[in-house]
Design an enzyme around this catalytic site. Structure first.
Site, PDB file in Angstrom:
ATOM      1  N   ARG A 138     -99.824  48.432  21.141  1.00  0.00           N
ATOM      2  CA  ARG A 138     -98.869  49.516  21.396  1.00  0.00           C
ATOM      3  C   ARG A 138     -99.578  50.803  21.801  1.00  0.00           C
ATOM      4  O   ARG A 138     -99.011  51.635  22.488  1.00  0.00           O
ATOM      5  CB  ARG A 138     -97.987  49.702  20.163  1.00  0.00           C
ATOM      6  CG  ARG A 138     -98.712  50.089  18.922  1.00  0.00           C
ATOM      7  CD  ARG A 138     -97.917  49.789  17.651  1.00  0.00           C
ATOM      8  NE  ARG A 138     -97.903  48.369  17.350  1.00  0.00           N
ATOM      9  CZ  ARG A 138     -97.317  47.847  16.273  1.00  0.00           C
ATOM     10  NH1 ARG A 138     -96.684  48.626  15.424  1.00  0.00           N
ATOM     11  NH2 ARG A 138     -97.354  46.549  16.059  1.00  0.00           N
ATOM     12  N   LYS A 172    -109.195  40.949  11.731  1.00  0.00           N
ATOM     13  CA  LYS A 172    -108.331  39.803  11.472  1.00  0.00           C
ATOM     14  C   LYS A 172    -109.069  38.753  10.644  1.00  0.00           C
ATOM     15  O   LYS A 172    -110.296  38.694  10.676  1.00  0.00           O
ATOM     16  CB  LYS A 172    -107.949  39.149  12.805  1.00  0.00           C
ATOM     17  CG  LYS A 172    -107.015  39.950  13.672  1.00  0.00           C
ATOM     18  CD  LYS A 172    -106.771  39.232  14.996  1.00  0.00           C
ATOM     19  CE  LYS A 172    -105.954  40.074  15.939  1.00  0.00           C
ATOM     20  NZ  LYS A 172    -104.531  40.202  15.543  1.00  0.00           N
TER      21      LYS A 172
END
Lengths: 507, 524
Positions: free
Chosen positions: A358, A284
């Site tokens: 996920r 990130k």
């Protein structure tokens, strides 16, 4: 944190006193007593402050006389429009006002306004005020070592003054347990990531044992043996090992004699617990990365929820499963392009290591439905940035395979002020997960990013009624709300407790 | 493309098309005609089906060239998916699939337009859906091609005529008249959207709209001086950077007839409002160069509203409808609006412009207020390619629906499902109003922070200009353009919304069913 007490209505001799007042009403009950004791100066002061009792309005009288340090009027809005949520907000505002002063003790008048809706009685009114006050009193100051005493909140206890303190206290008892659960979640979410790694968070889960929750902790060896490969792939870049914690609260009355499994299938909650998310190799940007300590807020909510259900001895069988990992870049980290075989047997091409939540949930969801055959599964996850661009901080994203469950969640959210907005699912979105070389890829692209993430999860729920709450926009807030101080919100604890209470408990 | 309906008969020459249902595509399992064709071809049809692994799944095509013994140039089998799931939309897609398959192959084709056995679909509806799908898929925009595309066979035939062979020719032709109108509206919108910005300035857009007069649409163009006089400060602010001056177009279709009811008893018209930013550079808050060319389509909302008016007029819809289109170019120049400028909208509310690229809502603010106050509509629907945020939220599959009126929202959602232009309800709540409050003006046009729910902010912003009219806003930024060709169109302009609005009118605002949403009139 501030202790909450209940007592009969009598004008306090000292300290601060909060007077919740409905819109357009003259001081009544304790407020009328205060006004008399102050020779009418309360009414005069409220007039001077243009205090009309509107929602969120406050007016403060400093050293008004009669021994009181402060008298604070708090608006409730129109009496006929009172809701539990609105009373809690007033309780929160009352607590914020009490905490702002130097008083060690404060009191909150709990006179039910005339014309309040029928469902709200005096005890419930006091209990909801108390809950709001308690929720607002939360503070995370474990790591403040140099704070001056005068900067710390002085208030030790707040007393609700109402007609039937025993009944009010009884009405508050389960609410207080819910607040305990909320505080557990806020603590977990606020903890820094060097303290709260997966193993430490698992230990915090074990502490629920004293409430009667059965806690199982699985470490990497067992997870490897079971085949939690996608969860382990997320964790493999970190020096901190993964954990999966299974918490069970069996509160449903057992039918007949013996210990037969008898009861209905449990309800199940699954939480994403990425204790820190760097993004992994798909790292990130540095700006704002510190926020990623709360990438375990879904798991945090599941832990707090289990504590709330057990604490108030909810008559339900509930399972909470949290997948705890740290997503780090390193020589052993998974790479974009890796293919992993999930616990379900389906293969996943990992095209972005920052779409890791996920992957964690995929294994937990499949395991949950396979082992517990639950009535429904609700998962909570700070899953996508896209949900913030979709709904902001005002609503969590709700995705559901079951319309009834979705409607129940939306209603529970409205009642607790944890609002959800339903978002779509559908084949057209599911198709975007097609991989060139595996059963699916872990990203669907920027358009509809939250939806494709939910579609990904749905591939692991195996037809169990399921809902997914994307809480990336609501797990943390930058501003105070009446009953939620800024910081970790514990979004989901109250909502899901309410869902269980309204629809899934034996009566 | 020409559509003709002819009685059911078996052609002996040319191209013949059969639409088959999944699981009923064999010589044995299929319709009698297929069995007959197979027998006459001495089993060649069945062998071809097997060789091509044709199962009549949706989107599958099996073409037999010069099949023996049949006299045909070509026999084309088109899959429509399972008969049980064969609804109007599936039939449209089958029609589109066959048009795509035949284009470049044949100039004309005959199509047996009988619903496959087991399909619960009226024969006329089936035929019309095939025709609509084929017409939508066959649309092309070739105005600016001056020579053949290199590498493509310039002599390849273009599919120009489809003869649908139907059991009841009159019923099909009658049903087609209404469907064709919506198709024409859609294709009109696609043409407008595809026109490049140097060929479709606001003035040129207005010229194209004037052509709608031929179909009975009243067209009124309000030039810039008039808008200035009226006080369209927000819309004019957006247009001030461009030498192509802004305009307002007002289209009216009076399908109820002037004598139908006394004016006092007549409900207000159905109003459409469209964002028509003919090109959007972003202004001083300029967009990145990457894909900026797509911004020629930033008038797709206005194009859809205009297309819907054409559809209503072509089918002589018994409805009073009005469209208000704000046509401007958001250019960058020494005269352009600056971030931090404050404009006074037509409503009197002032708006601080935080980002000049959040311009659509400024244009719409004035258009909505104008439509609401001048026409007192029964309902008002705006369409706009408004935000990138809606694309992040809903992707390219659904438009975002924000509505102040639950009944109107439900009708729009139903219309969208019926025509294959699905929407999804999004929150329109005062909770988002905080995001567009300005420290120095009544409103600001967007939130300055990163990661904002801009679609929700834009919608609540627009709400401030819609008055008390039942109102809905469709954010179509994700659906105005097809990313790739599909059954109902080539890559490019979709004309999204025309058929939805046309259906909305039919469902809720026409003839006997016409009733205002929300409060009843004084005489009701």
């Amino acid at each position: 944190m501030t202790e909450i007490r209940f007592a009969a209505p009598a004008l306090p001799k000292d300290g601060a006193l909060v007077l919740p007042m409905a819109e357009g009403t003259a001081p009544a009950g304790l407020a009328a007593q205060v006004d008399r004791a102050l020779s009418g100066r309360l009414k005069a002061a409220l007039k001077a402050a243009r205090f009309a009792g509107k929602k969120g309005q406050t007016a403060t009288l400093l050293a008004p006389g009669a021994g009181l340090s402060r008298v604070i009027a708090v608006g409730l809005g129109k009496a006929a429009e009172l809701t539990e949520d609105g009373i809690e907000a007033a309780g929160g505002t009352a607590m914020a006002a009490l905490l702002a002063g130097a008083d060690l003790a404060g009191a909150i008048a709990a006179d039910l306004p005339q014309g309040a809706p029928k469902g709200i009685d005096a005890a419930a009114f006091a209990a909801r005020l108390a809950l709001g006050a308690r929720l607002r009193s939360y503070r995370f100051d474990r790591y403040r070592t140099t704070e001056k005493p005068e900067d710390k909140p002085a208030l030790k206890a707040a007393t609700l003054l109402g007609p039937d303190p025993a009944r009010a206290k009884a009405a508050y008892a389960p609410l207080g347990r819910i607040a305990d659960g909320v505080f557990i979640t806020r603590d977990l979410v606020s903890e820094p990531p060097n303290v709260l790694n997966p193993a430490v968070m698992a230990e915090r889960c074990r502490a629920l044992g004293k409430l009667g929750v059965k806690v199982e902790v699985m470490g990497p060896r067992e997870l490897r043996r079971l085949g939690f490969n996608t969860l382990l792939a997320v964790a493999q870049g970190s020096a901190n090992e993964a954990r999966v914690v299974v918490m069970r609260w069996n509160g449903a009355p057992r039918r007949g004699r013996g210990k037969g499994k008898g009861g209905a299938a449990p309800v199940a909650f699954v939480g994403k617990g990425v204790t820190f998310d760097t993004g992994g190799i798909s790292i990130k940007p540095a700006a704002g990365m510190e926020d990623m300590k709360w990438d375990m807020a879904g798991a945090g909510a599941v832990v707090g929820l289990m504590a709330a259900l057990a604490g108030r001895k909810a008559k339900v069988d509930a399972v909470g499963i949290v997948g705890l990992v740290e997503n780090m870049p390193s020589g052993t980290a998974q790479r974009p392009g890796d293919v992993v075989k999930s616990y379900s047997g389906q293969t996943i091409e990992v095209l972005n290591t920052d779409a890791e939540g996920r992957l964690v949930l995929a294994d937990c969801l499949w395991y949950c439905q396979e082992r517990f055959k639950p009535r429904f599964m609700v998962d909570l996850a700070t899953l996508t940035g896209a949900i913030i661009i979709s709904l902001g901080h005002e609503n969590a994203g709700l995705f559901a395979s079951d319309d009834t469950l979705a409607a129940q969640i939306i209603a529970a959210g409205k009642a607790t002020g944890e609002e959800c907005w339903r978002m779509p699912l559908g084949d057209a979105y599911d198709k975007q997960l097609k991989s060139d070389i595996a059963d699916m890829k872990n990203i669907g692209g920027r358009p509809g990013g939250s939806i494709t993430a939910a579609q990904f999860l749905q591939r692991f729920v195996n037809k169990v009624p399921w809902a997914h709450l994307d809480i990336a926009g609501v797990a943390w807030q930058g501003k105070d709300k009446p009953a939620v101080p800024k910081g970790a919100t514990a979004f989901g604890v109250r909502l899901l407790d309410r869902l269980v209470a309204e629809h899934y408990e034996s009566r | 493309m020409k559509i003709r309906f002819a009685p059911l008969a078996r052609p002996r020459t040319g191209t013949l098309v059969l639409v088959l249902a999944e699981g009923a595509a064999g010589a044995e399992s299929g319709p009698p005609l297929l069995a007959a064709l197979n027998a006459e071809s001495d089993g060649a049809v069945a062998r071809s089906i097997a060789a091509a692994r044709f199962a009549a799944k949706a989107g599958q095509v099996c073409a037999l060239l010069a099949p023996p013994g049949l006299g045909l140039t070509r026999l084309v089998l088109v899959g429509a998916g399972p008969a049980g799931k064969l609804d109007r939309l599936a039939a449209e897609r089958a029609g589109g699939t066959l048009a795509a398959a035949l284009d470049g192959q044949a100039e004309a084709a005959a199509l047996i337009a009988e619903p496959p056995p087991g399909a619960a679909l009226d024969a006329a509806v089936f035929a019309v859906a095939l025709a609509a799908g084929a017409s939508l898929r066959a649309w092309r925009f070739e105005r600016y091609r001056t020579r053949p595309v290199p590498g493509k066979d310039a002599a390849a035939p273009r599919l120009a005529r489809l003869d649908l062979l139907v059991p009841d020719r009159r019923a099909a032709a009658h049903a087609w008249a209404a469907a064709e109108a919506a198709v024409a509206g859609t294709l009109f919108a696609r043409d407008l959207i595809t026109e490049p910005a140097n060929r479709l300035t606001p003035a040129q857009f207005a010229d194209q709209l004037r052509a709608l007069r031929r179909d009975g649409v009243e067209v009124e163009i309000l030039p810039e001086p008039r808008l200035r006089k009226l006080g369209f400060g927000a819309l004019l602010g957006v247009g001030q950077g461009s030498p192509n001056r802004p305009l307002l177009a007002v289209l009216r279709w009076r399908g109820q007839g002037r004598r139908a009811r006394r004016a006092a008893e007549r409900p207000g018209p159905l109003a459409f409002v469209g964002k028509g930013v003919c090109f959007d550079t972003g202004g001083i808050s300029i967009k990145p160069a990457d894909r900026m060319w797509e911004m020629r389509a930033d008038m797709a909302g206005a194009a859809a509203a205009a297309g819907a008016m054409l559809a209503l007029a072509r089918r002589r819809a018994p409805v009073d409808a009005v469209a208000v289109l704000g046509l401007v170019e958001n250019a960058i120049s020494e005269r352009a609006l600056r971030p931090s400028d404050v404009v006074r909208s037509l409503s009197g509310k002032t708006v601080e412009v935080i980002d000049t690229d959040a311009e659509g809502r400024l244009v719409l603010a004035d258009c909505l207020h104008y439509a609401a106050t001048r026409f007192r509509p029964a309902a008002m629907v705006d369409l706009a390619t408004l935000t990138g945020s809606i694309v992040v939220a809903l992707g390219h599959e659904r438009a975002g629906l924000f509505a102040s009126d639950a009944a109107l929202a439900a009708a729009i959602a139903a219309a969208g499902e019926a025509v294959g232009e699905p929407v999804w309800p999004m929150p329109l709540s005062d909770a988002y109003l905080e995001g567009v409050r300005s420290p120095i003006a009544d409103l600001r046009n967007c939130h300055p922070g990163r990661m904002q729910p801009d679609a929700c902010h834009a919608a609540i912003f627009l709400r401030q200009f819609a008055g008390a009219v039942p109102w809905a806003h469709l954010d179509i930024a994700g659906v105005d353009t097809r990313e790739r060709a599909d059954a109902l169109g080539p890559k490019g302009a979709a004309g999204w919304g025309v058929r939805l609005l046309d259906r909305l009118s039919a469902l809720r605002f026409e003839g006997e069913a016409a009733r205002p949403t929300g409060r009843r009139g004084r005489h009701g």
